[in-house]
Write an enzyme that holds these catalytic residues in place. Structure first.
Site, PDB file in Angstrom:
ATOM      1  N   ASN A  90       0.816  -1.230   0.000  1.00  0.00           N
ATOM      2  CA  ASN A  90       0.000   0.000   0.000  1.00  0.00           C
ATOM      3  C   ASN A  90       0.844   1.271   0.000  1.00  0.00           C
ATOM      4  O   ASN A  90       0.504   2.257  -0.660  1.00  0.00           O
ATOM      5  CB  ASN A  90      -0.911   0.016   1.228  1.00  0.00           C
ATOM      6  N   SER A 115       5.309  11.000   7.573  1.00  0.00           N
ATOM      7  CA  SER A 115       4.850  10.861   8.962  1.00  0.00           C
ATOM      8  C   SER A 115       5.967  11.131   9.964  1.00  0.00           C
ATOM      9  O   SER A 115       7.152  10.888   9.692  1.00  0.00           O
ATOM     10  CB  SER A 115       4.342   9.429   9.166  1.00  0.00           C
ATOM     11  N   TYR A 152       6.209   0.864   9.357  1.00  0.00           N
ATOM     12  CA  TYR A 152       5.397   1.928   8.753  1.00  0.00           C
ATOM     13  C   TYR A 152       6.266   3.168   8.507  1.00  0.00           C
ATOM     14  O   TYR A 152       6.227   3.769   7.423  1.00  0.00           O
ATOM     15  CB  TYR A 152       4.221   2.231   9.686  1.00  0.00           C
ATOM     16  N   LYS A 156       7.418   5.298   5.056  1.00  0.00           N
ATOM     17  CA  LYS A 156       7.294   6.745   4.820  1.00  0.00           C
ATOM     18  C   LYS A 156       8.640   7.328   4.398  1.00  0.00           C
ATOM     19  O   LYS A 156       8.710   8.194   3.526  1.00  0.00           O
ATOM     20  CB  LYS A 156       6.760   7.430   6.083  1.00  0.00           C
TER      21      LYS A 156
END
Ligand SMILES: NC(=O)C1=CN([C@@H]2O[C@H](COP(=O)(O)OP(=O)(O)OC[C@H]3O[C@@H](n4cnc5c(N)ncnc54)[C@H](O)[C@@H]3O)[C@@H](O)[C@H]2O)C=CC1
Ligand SMILES: O=C1O[C@H](COP(=O)(O)O)[C@@H](O)[C@H](O)[C@H]1O
Length: 267
Positions: A90, A115, A152, A156
């Protein structure tokens, strides 16, 4: 004529904050893998400009970017504990798919939702919790190397690097916004870290508006409100983009209630 903008992940929290704040300022094309609620659509968006598709679907993405001036890329798995297979698909593959299609379509600018978790490992045991407090001087300013908190955050940092690559090789203007903690109406409650990196909905919409209007080459900026508590500098966002935030978590109690006038911040 308004600039035309493709907004990916339009139905999510950040997408809704942007569309509520600046929905009338651009000609939007919206893409999300989930159908968008009718009340999430700005006035005047045609049915054909509301696309239900995954950003890893290259054909759908190529159709979606055709003819737009700019892309705001939000779609992805936002969970700090997201597993590798999800962020690989994703977040990393999705971002590369949208960037490649954007340069092939001649898009001018690309705004990427990065982020705080791209740099979360700067929050060491030695620095915390002091760095979350008003009088602490520690600042990250966007020039530091990524130090992700989790996979995650790795995704980013990868998105920022993909943006750098497409900027350097294809002359695409790219702004990476390391978003803090978007919360509607009030800062995160009883959460020092969250209050230091609060991004209000109106400051979020304004910041993305500036990313769509300012002239720049490649930028990494922090997306937080003008909080008294902060460990991210917003100077680069002010200088490069003309960001002028209006909100400050110090105007709320630790529990998230608006303070009475002139009530001091104890932290
Ligand atoms: N909300 C926050 O405080 C922060 C958000 N971000 C980033 O901002 C972006 C948006 O986050 P939120 O709005 O909070 O998340 P969200 O989960 O509310 O919204 C994400 C939207 O993207 C869509 N989406 C996810 N994967 C997709 C895919 N492969 N193809 C098409 N659509 C897909 C979802 O259906 C959802 O509507 C994310 O990239 C997230 O990492 C970064 C830092 C903080
Ligand atoms: O990147 C993100 O960061 C925010 C804030 O992180 P947290 O660890 O303090 O919750 C998070 O809420 C959001 O879901 C995520 O996408």
């Amino acid at each position: 004529m308004d600039a035309s903008v493709l907004l990916t992940g339009a139905g999510g929290r950040v997408g809704r904050a942007i569309l509520t704040g600046i929905g009338g300022a651009y000609d939007w094309r919206l893409i999300d893998r989930e159908p968008l609620a009718a009340d999430a659509l700005p006035d005047g968006v045609a049915d054909e400009d509301v696309i239900v598709a995954d950003v890893t679907d290259e054909r759908a993405v190529r159709e979606a970017v055709d003819g737009v001036d700019a892309v705001v890329h939000l779609a992805g798995d936002p969970r700090p504990n997201a597993p590798w297979d999800s962020v690989l698909s994703n977040n990393i593959d999705g971002t590369q798919t949208v960037l490649e299609a954007a340069v092939d379509a001649g898009v001018d600018r690309f705004v990427f939702a990065s982020s705080n978790h791209a740099v979360g490992a700067y929050e060491t045991d030695e620095r915390t919790p002091d760095m979350y407090r008003r009088d602490d001087r520690f600042r990250l300013d966007g020039t530091e190397l990524p130090r992700p908190s989790n996979l995650y955050g790795v995704s980013k940092a990868a998105g920022e690097t993909l943006g750098r690559y497409y900027h350097d090789h294809h002359d695409l203007s790219v702004a990476c916004v390391r978003i803090g903690n978007l919360t509607k109406g009030h800062p995160p409650k009883e959460y020092e870290r969250g209050q230091a990196m609060w991004l209000s909905h109106r400051d979020c919409a304004h910041l993305f508006d500036r990313c769509l209007a300012a002239d720049y080459d490649y930028e990494i900026v922090y997306g937080i409100s003008d909080n008294d508590r902060k460990y991210y500098s917003i100077e680069r966002a002010r200088e490069a983009l003309g960001y002028d935030p209006q909100d400050n978590s110090a105007e709320y109690t630790f529990g998230g209630e608006p303070k009475e006038e002139a009530e001091p911040d104890s932290a």
